[in-house]
Motif scaffolding. Structure first.
Motif, short mmCIF file in Angstrom:
data_model
loop_
_atom_site.label_atom_id
_atom_site.label_comp_id
_atom_site.label_asym_id
_atom_site.label_seq_id
_atom_site.Cartn_x
_atom_site.Cartn_y
_atom_site.Cartn_z
N GLY A 102 0.80 -1.21 0.00
CA GLY A 102 0.00 0.00 0.00
C GLY A 102 0.83 1.26 0.00
O GLY A 102 2.06 1.22 0.09
N THR A 103 0.15 2.37 -0.07
CA THR A 103 0.78 3.68 -0.15
C THR A 103 1.68 3.95 1.04
O THR A 103 2.78 4.49 0.89
N GLN A 104 1.24 3.56 2.23
CA GLN A 104 2.04 3.82 3.43
C GLN A 104 3.39 3.14 3.34
O GLN A 104 4.40 3.69 3.73
N MET A 105 3.43 1.94 2.80
CA MET A 105 4.68 1.22 2.65
C MET A 105 5.59 1.92 1.66
O MET A 105 6.78 2.10 1.91
N CYS A 106 5.05 2.34 0.52
CA CYS A 106 5.86 3.06 -0.48
C CYS A 106 6.35 4.39 0.08
O CYS A 106 7.49 4.80 -0.19
N ASN A 107 5.53 5.07 0.85
CA ASN A 107 5.96 6.32 1.49
C ASN A 107 7.11 6.05 2.46
O ASN A 107 8.07 6.82 2.53
N TRP A 108 7.03 4.96 3.21
CA TRP A 108 8.09 4.61 4.15
C TRP A 108 9.39 4.31 3.41
O TRP A 108 10.46 4.74 3.82
N VAL A 109 9.29 3.58 2.29
CA VAL A 109 10.47 3.28 1.47
C VAL A 109 11.11 4.58 0.99
O VAL A 109 12.33 4.75 1.05
N THR A 110 10.29 5.51 0.53
CA THR A 110 10.80 6.81 0.05
C THR A 110 11.47 7.58 1.18
O THR A 110 12.57 8.10 1.02
N GLN A 111 10.82 7.64 2.33
CA GLN A 111 11.37 8.38 3.47
C GLN A 111 12.64 7.72 3.99
O GLN A 111 13.52 8.42 4.52
N SER A 112 12.74 6.41 3.87
CA SER A 112 13.92 5.70 4.34
C SER A 112 15.10 5.85 3.38
O SER A 112 16.22 5.48 3.71
N ARG A 113 14.82 6.38 2.19
CA ARG A 113 15.85 6.65 1.18
C ARG A 113 16.64 5.41 0.77
O ARG A 113 17.86 5.44 0.65
N PHE A 114 15.92 4.32 0.59
CA PHE A 114 16.56 3.12 0.09
C PHE A 114 16.99 3.33 -1.35
O PHE A 114 16.33 4.04 -2.11
N GLN A 115 18.07 2.69 -1.74
CA GLN A 115 18.55 2.75 -3.12
C GLN A 115 17.78 1.73 -3.93
O GLN A 115 18.13 0.56 -3.95
N CYS A 116 16.74 2.19 -4.58
CA CYS A 116 15.88 1.27 -5.34
C CYS A 116 16.32 1.17 -6.78
O CYS A 116 16.82 2.04 -7.36
#
Length: 91
Positions: free
Chosen positions: A77-91
């Motif tokens: 969900g959106t909350q998970m993608c927001n967390w990934v973005t805020q965590s600044r993972f190298q995707c």
């Protein structure tokens, strides 16, 4: 005026910088995404507030877990993608 242009620039950087794949049936059926999707109870415990959330995802290293989170966040969900973005993972 400078504040609003800064906000717009930041928003554009976030939107354009992180593009997550759409969660399709095929993607959700992969083992990597199963590791991300099946951890919902763990996510609820940590509420996406800290790095403990990454430990919810199956994997041997944090880099491997972060890659799975990037690839499959849209299946959670959106909350998970927001967390990934805020965590600044190298995707």
């Amino acid at each position: 005026m400078k504040l609003s242009s800064t906000v717009v620039s930041l928003w554009l950087a976030l939107v354009l910088g992180q593009q997550f794949p759409e969660c399709t049936r095929e993607l959700a059926a992969t083992d990597d995404c199963a590791d991300v999707i099946n951890a919902n109870a763990c996510y609820n415990q940590f509420r996406f507030r800290n790095n403990q959330t990454l430990s919810c995802i199956g994997g041997t290293t944090n880099d491997e877990r972060a890659l799975k989170a990037c690839k499959c966040c849209s299946c959670v969900g959106t909350q998970m993608c927001n967390w990934v973005t805020q965590s600044r993972f190298q995707c």
